[in-house]
Design a protein around this motif. Structure first.
Motif, PDB file in Angstrom:
ATOM      1  N   LEU A 181       0.823  -1.207   0.000  1.00 20.82           N
ATOM      2  CA  LEU A 181       0.000   0.000   0.000  1.00 20.82           C
ATOM      3  C   LEU A 181       0.859   1.259   0.000  1.00 20.82           C
ATOM      4  CD1 LEU A 181      -2.810  -0.982   2.553  1.00 20.82           C
ATOM      5  CD2 LEU A 181      -3.053  -0.728   0.083  1.00 20.82           C
ATOM      6  N   ASP A 182       1.990   1.184   0.706  1.00 21.81           N
ATOM      7  CA  ASP A 182       2.896   2.332   0.730  1.00 21.81           C
ATOM      8  C   ASP A 182       3.536   2.561  -0.633  1.00 21.81           C
ATOM      9  OD1 ASP A 182       2.318   2.773   3.333  1.00 21.81           O
ATOM     10  OD2 ASP A 182       4.148   1.897   4.151  1.00 21.81           O
ATOM     11  N   ASP A 183       3.918   1.480  -1.312  1.00 20.23           N
ATOM     12  CA  ASP A 183       4.535   1.614  -2.638  1.00 20.23           C
ATOM     13  C   ASP A 183       3.578   2.316  -3.611  1.00 20.23           C
ATOM     14  OD1 ASP A 183       6.784   0.300  -1.738  1.00 20.23           O
ATOM     15  OD2 ASP A 183       6.096  -1.661  -2.392  1.00 20.23           O
ATOM     16  N   ALA A 184       2.309   1.980  -3.508  1.00 17.07           N
ATOM     17  CA  ALA A 184       1.305   2.553  -4.420  1.00 17.07           C
ATOM     18  C   ALA A 184       0.748   3.877  -3.929  1.00 17.07           C
ATOM     19  CB  ALA A 184       0.159   1.560  -4.609  1.00 17.07           C
ATOM     20  N   LEU A 185       1.207   4.319  -2.737  1.00 18.62           N
ATOM     21  CA  LEU A 185       0.642   5.536  -2.130  1.00 18.62           C
ATOM     22  C   LEU A 185      -0.884   5.451  -2.116  1.00 18.62           C
ATOM     23  CD1 LEU A 185       2.936   8.296  -3.697  1.00 18.62           C
ATOM     24  CD2 LEU A 185       3.030   7.383  -1.370  1.00 18.62           C
ATOM     25  N   ALA A 186      -1.377   4.246  -1.802  1.00 16.62           N
ATOM     26  CA  ALA A 186      -2.812   3.991  -1.859  1.00 16.62           C
ATOM     27  C   ALA A 186      -3.574   4.778  -0.797  1.00 16.62           C
ATOM     28  CB  ALA A 186      -3.083   2.495  -1.689  1.00 16.62           C
ATOM     29  N   ILE A 187      -2.982   4.928   0.385  1.00 14.37           N
ATOM     30  CA  ILE A 187      -3.655   5.683   1.442  1.00 14.37           C
ATOM     31  C   ILE A 187      -3.754   7.151   1.044  1.00 14.37           C
ATOM     32  CG2 ILE A 187      -3.647   6.249   3.892  1.00 14.37           C
ATOM     33  CD1 ILE A 187      -4.060   3.296   3.285  1.00 14.37           C
ATOM     34  N   HIS A 188      -2.688   7.670   0.438  1.00 16.08           N
ATOM     35  CA  HIS A 188      -2.733   9.056  -0.051  1.00 16.08           C
ATOM     36  C   HIS A 188      -3.861   9.227  -1.077  1.00 16.08           C
ATOM     37  CE1 HIS A 188       1.375   8.791   1.522  1.00 16.08           C
ATOM     38  NE2 HIS A 188       1.417  10.111   1.550  1.00 16.08           N
ATOM     39  N   TYR A 189      -3.932   8.278  -2.002  1.00 18.40           N
ATOM     40  CA  TYR A 189      -4.920   8.366  -3.074  1.00 18.40           C
ATOM     41  C   TYR A 189      -6.339   8.315  -2.512  1.00 18.40           C
ATOM     42  CZ  TYR A 189      -6.910   7.610  -7.734  1.00 18.40           C
ATOM     43  OH  TYR A 189      -7.614   7.752  -8.906  1.00 18.40           O
ATOM     44  N   ALA A 190      -6.559   7.378  -1.586  1.00 23.92           N
ATOM     45  CA  ALA A 190      -7.897   7.243  -1.007  1.00 23.92           C
ATOM     46  C   ALA A 190      -8.267   8.465  -0.173  1.00 23.92           C
ATOM     47  CB  ALA A 190      -7.969   5.982  -0.152  1.00 23.92           C
ATOM     48  N   ALA A 191      -7.302   9.013   0.551  1.00 23.93           N
ATOM     49  CA  ALA A 191      -7.573  10.196   1.375  1.00 23.93           C
ATOM     50  C   ALA A 191      -7.953  11.397   0.517  1.00 23.93           C
ATOM     51  CB  ALA A 191      -6.357  10.526   2.234  1.00 23.93           C
ATOM     52  N   ALA A 192      -7.401  11.449  -0.694  1.00 21.63           N
ATOM     53  CA  ALA A 192      -7.647  12.603  -1.564  1.00 21.63           C
ATOM     54  C   ALA A 192      -8.900  12.452  -2.413  1.00 21.63           C
ATOM     55  CB  ALA A 192      -6.432  12.836  -2.461  1.00 21.63           C
ATOM     56  N   TYR A 193      -9.248  11.211  -2.833  1.00 20.86           N
ATOM     57  CA  TYR A 193     -10.277  11.070  -3.864  1.00 20.86           C
ATOM     58  C   TYR A 193     -11.415  10.106  -3.539  1.00 20.86           C
ATOM     59  CZ  TYR A 193      -6.430  13.196  -6.439  1.00 20.86           C
ATOM     60  OH  TYR A 193      -5.423  14.017  -6.822  1.00 20.86           O
ATOM     61  N   CYS A 194     -11.239   9.225  -2.559  1.00 17.26           N
ATOM     62  CA  CYS A 194     -12.243   8.177  -2.344  1.00 17.26           C
ATOM     63  C   CYS A 194     -13.233   8.564  -1.253  1.00 17.26           C
ATOM     64  CB  CYS A 194     -11.557   6.855  -1.969  1.00 17.26           C
ATOM     65  SG  CYS A 194     -10.524   6.184  -3.290  1.00 17.26           S
ATOM     66  N   GLU A 195     -14.327   7.810  -1.193  1.00 16.19           N
ATOM     67  CA  GLU A 195     -15.317   7.999  -0.152  1.00 16.19           C
ATOM     68  C   GLU A 195     -14.723   7.582   1.197  1.00 16.19           C
ATOM     69  OE1 GLU A 195     -18.382   9.259  -0.312  1.00 16.19           O
ATOM     70  OE2 GLU A 195     -18.047   9.732  -2.442  1.00 16.19           O
ATOM     71  N   PRO A 196     -15.191   8.191   2.291  1.00 17.44           N
ATOM     72  CA  PRO A 196     -14.641   7.843   3.608  1.00 17.44           C
ATOM     73  C   PRO A 196     -14.703   6.353   3.928  1.00 17.44           C
ATOM     74  CG  PRO A 196     -15.971   9.831   3.758  1.00 17.44           C
ATOM     75  CD  PRO A 196     -16.151   9.301   2.361  1.00 17.44           C
ATOM     76  N   LYS A 197     -15.787   5.685   3.527  1.00 19.37           N
ATOM     77  CA  LYS A 197     -15.916   4.258   3.833  1.00 19.37           C
ATOM     78  C   LYS A 197     -14.857   3.437   3.092  1.00 19.37           C
ATOM     79  CE  LYS A 197     -19.389   3.357   0.216  1.00 19.37           C
ATOM     80  NZ  LYS A 197     -20.751   2.830  -0.062  1.00 19.37           N
ATOM     81  N   VAL A 198     -14.442   3.889   1.908  1.00 17.11           N
ATOM     82  CA  VAL A 198     -13.413   3.177   1.153  1.00 17.11           C
ATOM     83  C   VAL A 198     -12.075   3.270   1.878  1.00 17.11           C
ATOM     84  CG1 VAL A 198     -12.139   3.095  -1.024  1.00 17.11           C
ATOM     85  CG2 VAL A 198     -14.608   3.532  -1.030  1.00 17.11           C
ATOM     86  N   LEU A 199     -11.753   4.455   2.374  1.00 13.82           N
ATOM     87  CA  LEU A 199     -10.506   4.603   3.122  1.00 13.82           C
ATOM     88  C   LEU A 199     -10.538   3.760   4.384  1.00 13.82           C
ATOM     89  CD1 LEU A 199      -7.775   6.036   3.600  1.00 13.82           C
ATOM     90  CD2 LEU A 199      -9.038   7.762   4.880  1.00 13.82           C
ATOM     91  N   ALA A 200     -11.662   3.737   5.084  1.00 12.57           N
ATOM     92  CA  ALA A 200     -11.764   2.936   6.306  1.00 12.57           C
ATOM     93  C   ALA A 200     -11.530   1.455   6.012  1.00 12.57           C
ATOM     94  CB  ALA A 200     -13.130   3.145   6.947  1.00 12.57           C
ATOM     95  N   LEU A 201     -12.106   0.952   4.922  1.00 14.07           N
ATOM     96  CA  LEU A 201     -11.902  -0.446   4.536  1.00 14.07           C
ATOM     97  C   LEU A 201     -10.461  -0.689   4.121  1.00 14.07           C
ATOM     98  CD1 LEU A 201     -15.172  -1.095   2.484  1.00 14.07           C
ATOM     99  CD2 LEU A 201     -14.611  -1.976   4.756  1.00 14.07           C
ATOM    100  N   LEU A 202      -9.862   0.285   3.454  1.00 11.45           N
ATOM    101  CA  LEU A 202      -8.478   0.134   3.014  1.00 11.45           C
ATOM    102  C   LEU A 202      -7.539   0.040   4.214  1.00 11.45           C
ATOM    103  CD1 LEU A 202      -6.860   0.098   0.334  1.00 11.45           C
ATOM    104  CD2 LEU A 202      -6.466   2.541   0.663  1.00 11.45           C
ATOM    105  N   LEU A 203      -7.791   0.824   5.239  1.00 10.10           N
ATOM    106  CA  LEU A 203      -6.957   0.770   6.443  1.00 10.10           C
ATOM    107  C   LEU A 203      -7.116  -0.564   7.168  1.00 10.10           C
ATOM    108  CD1 LEU A 203      -7.526   4.389   7.803  1.00 10.10           C
ATOM    109  CD2 LEU A 203      -5.438   3.485   6.748  1.00 10.10           C
ATOM    110  N   LYS A 204      -8.278  -1.215   7.011  1.00 10.93           N
ATOM    111  CA  LYS A 204      -8.501  -2.506   7.661  1.00 10.93           C
ATOM    112  C   LYS A 204      -7.749  -3.642   6.969  1.00 10.93           C
ATOM    113  CE  LYS A 204     -13.028  -1.465   9.644  1.00 10.93           C
ATOM    114  NZ  LYS A 204     -14.472  -1.805   9.670  1.00 10.93           N
ATOM    115  N   LEU A 205      -7.221  -3.383   5.757  1.00 11.93           N
ATOM    116  CA  LEU A 205      -6.391  -4.402   5.114  1.00 11.93           C
ATOM    117  C   LEU A 205      -5.112  -4.637   5.891  1.00 11.93           C
ATOM    118  CD1 LEU A 205      -6.651  -3.480   1.313  1.00 11.93           C
ATOM    119  CD2 LEU A 205      -7.755  -5.369   2.521  1.00 11.93           C
ATOM    120  N   ASP A 206      -4.787  -3.706   6.774  1.00 10.68           N
ATOM    121  CA  ASP A 206      -3.584  -3.811   7.597  1.00 10.68           C
ATOM    122  C   ASP A 206      -3.979  -3.651   9.062  1.00 10.68           C
ATOM    123  OD1 ASP A 206      -0.825  -3.856   8.270  1.00 10.68           O
ATOM    124  OD2 ASP A 206      -0.854  -1.669   8.414  1.00 10.68           O
ATOM    125  N   PRO A 207      -4.669  -4.649   9.642  1.00  7.63           N
ATOM    126  CA  PRO A 207      -5.224  -4.494  10.982  1.00  7.63           C
ATOM    127  C   PRO A 207      -4.182  -4.279  12.063  1.00  7.63           C
ATOM    128  CG  PRO A 207      -5.346  -6.783  10.269  1.00  7.63           C
ATOM    129  CD  PRO A 207      -4.930  -5.983   9.074  1.00  7.63           C
TER     130      PRO A 207
END
Length: 600
Positions: free
Chosen positions: A296-322
């Motif tokens: 996720l860090d390599d893809a800057l996925a958290i950055h991308y989700a924080a900037a463009y995705c719905e809040p629920k998508v970011l919450a689910l993305l963070l749960k991929l790394d419990p």
């Protein structure tokens, strides 16, 4: 009956000369025009909405008075060819058979459909431009709409000031008021020279929509010459503008940007992850991560989700790394922004809460020194924060974001005030600052020792019982996120006792190190006085700085190796001397005599 303050005379006083007569006439005209402008300007006040014969409806729509501006077709038609043509066409070409009955009703002009870029125009900017049509004067923008809430901001080019001129430009261009377009274009050009690159994005949009070619060219050169990430620009800029930025970067000194040096296969995998996020498919993101070596860090996925995705998508993305082991929520992108910084630019409260709960640091700063709260404040107008609760309406998202960040900063401050309070009496009372800095310095010193000679350092820490105490994260930007691990149920007394035990154990560890490895200790002392004591110093700064520091670190390792050899040699000499000393012979002799006596 009220009398007018202006008197009229059929002839000037006998003593007046022709120049004086002309001056008096000019003064009279100025007073009359000023009064006329003031009276006409009042017509745009919401209090006069019932006197209007047409309504301009903002993009927000609805029946709210704030979303409707009452106008007078005769004034607009007389002052603007755009409105004259618009109203003439409306009357000449009825849209339906029952139009005659509807003509008695007040027409509604949907601003989003009326002019290009109409959906971006706010009420204050619209009233300012319409006020120019009514009065012939352009008033300064209202402070609460064109000034941010950051008291330290000079307000020369903060985002609210830029947004107000951008909205006014959309309106002036749409209503075909050429003199205002020229004025606003000059103001925007000044902004481009001093504003943050991210704040130039709305200027690019208005320049592209209104075909302000000279301004657009200036924006493209400024953006292309910056270090802003290409993925961000691709998402934010119009397609034609982004293509020009790419072309400019390709043939400029910035052709070493990320898009030209990334492995194409790596870039493709990153794009696939971003596309999955665009589709709100977090499960697909998980599969893509499993099938490749990308994190996720390599893809800057958290950055991308924080900037463009719905809040629920970011919450689910963070749960991929419990467990929080594989995602660094304080990772900075190429522009120096963490996911929390991007969330503050977006001003979405739910995303801020998700990131802070995961450990996002509110003290991390951008390359130009802004923290999350500063970013949020400089995007927020005073009007957003001063709105009162009316008819059960919620506070603005900007207000909620500022409140969340301020509460988090207070919470962090409270934790450390309690941790380092004087509630616990200690044998040698220390100032809070000295205690805090000493503990951080000891942690970093022991950490360096564990890097250079891990086995020996581990043994010394075990002897000093430092391995049974909890590591102190400190207040450095790299470690601040570890504060989420502090147990808030722990009393201040317990917390202070734990920190004191850690300080004592580390102090004993360093003392033992000095006793058994004096040469190594001297090398570390010299290094820690010359260089940063933060273990992350190798990863900070420019590429040139990192190379210099890594070279210095390699030299340090060699110095430590030589010093360690000297310490081992001294220890070996001391051991051999001790084994052959007279005291040792005496011990053997006495034991021998004792054994002889027993045998007898």
């Amino acid at each position: 009956m009220e009398t007018s303050t202006v008197t009229y005379s059929s002839s000037p006083p006998p003593s007046s000369s022709p120049p004086q007569q002309a001056e008096q006439a000019a003064d009279l005209d100025a007073v009359s025009l000023g009064r006329l402008s003031a009276n006409l300007e009042r017509l745009l006040d919401p209090a006069f909405l019932s006197c209007a014969d047409a309504n301009v409806v903002l993009a927000a729509g609805g029946d709210d008075a704030a979303a409707v501006v009452g106008v007078h077709r005769c004034i607009l038609a007389a002052r603007s060819s755009f409105f004259l043509d618009h109203f003439s066409n409306k009357l000449a070409d009825p849209a339906a058979a029952g139009e005659k009955e509807k003509e008695k009703e007040r027409p509604r002009l949907e601003l989003a459909d009326l002019v290009p870029g109409g959906r971006h125009i706010g009420r204050d900017a619209l009233v300012a431009v319409l006020g120019y049509l009514y009065t012939g004067r352009l008033k300064p923008p209202p402070r609460d709409s064109a000034v941010c809430v950051d008291e330290r901001c000079p307000h020369e080019a903060c985002r609210p000031a830029i947004d107000f001129v951008v909205e006014s430009t959309y309106a002036a261009c749409g209503f075909q008021i050429s003199e205002l377009v020229s004025l606003f274009q000059r103001r925007l050009s000044d902004f481009v020279n001093i504003a943050l690159v991210e704040d130039i994005v709305p200027i690019v949009h208005v320049a592209s929509t209104c075909q302000l070619h000279e301004l657009l060219s200036q924006c493209i050169q400024r953006v292309a010459g910056s270090s802003v990430d290409s993925r961000y620009l691709e998402k934010e800029l119009p397609d034609d503008a982004f293509a020009k930025v790419k072309e400019f970067r390709r043939y400029s000194l910035h052709d070493d940007s990320d898009e030209f040096i990334l492995d194409p296969e790596h870039a493709k995998k990153v794009r696939n992850i971003h596309k999955a996020l665009d589709c709100d498919d977090v499960d697909l993101v998980g599969l893509l991560l499993q099938e490749s070596a990308i994190t996720l860090d390599d893809a800057l996925a958290i950055h991308y989700a924080a900037a463009y995705c719905e809040p629920k998508v970011l919450a689910l993305l963070l749960k991929l790394d419990p467990a929080g082991d594989c995602v660094n929520v304080n990772l900075k992108n190429d522009s120096g922004y963490t996911p929390l910084h991007l969330a503050c630019m977006r001003r979405e409260p739910q995303i801020l809460l998700s990131l802070i709960e995961k450990g996002a640091s509110v003290v991390e700063r951008t390359q130009d020194g802004r923290d999350a709260l500063t970013i949020c404040k400089r995007l927020t107008t005073e009007k957003d924060c001063n709105k009162k609760l009316e008819k059960c309406k919620e506070r603005s998202k900007a207000y909620l974001c500022i409140d969340i960040l301020e509460q988090e900063i207070k919470r962090k401050s409270f934790i450390f005030e309690e941790l380092l309070s004087a509630e616990v009496s200690v044998a040698t009372p220390l100032l809070v600052d000295n205690f805090h800095m000493r503990l951080i310095n000891l942690e970093n010193r022991v950490a360096f020792a564990r890097i250079f000679f891990p086995s020996e350092a581990k043994l010394v820490m075990r002897i000093a019982q430092a391995d049974s105490t909890e590591e102190f994260a400190g207040l450095t930007s790299a470690n601040f996120s570890k504060l989420k691990e502090v147990d808030l149920n722990e009393t201040p007394t317990m917390q202070n006792k734990r920190l004191r035990e850690r300080l004592d154990a580390l102090t004993k560890t360093v003392e033992l190190g000095r006793k058994y490895f004096p040469h190594c200790s001297d090398v570390l002392d010299k290094f820690l006085m010359e260089e940063s004591t933060d273990l992350h110093f190798l990863e900070s700064g420019s590429a040139e700085d990192q190379y210099t520091r890594r070279t210095r670190f390699s030299e340090l390792k060699e110095d430590v190796r030589k010093a360690f050899s000297k310490d081992k040699a001294v220890a070996a000499i001391a051991s051999s001397t001790s084994s052959s000393s007279p005291r040792g012979d005496g011990k053997v002799s006495r034991h021998g005599h004792k054994k002889a006596r027993l045998s007898r």
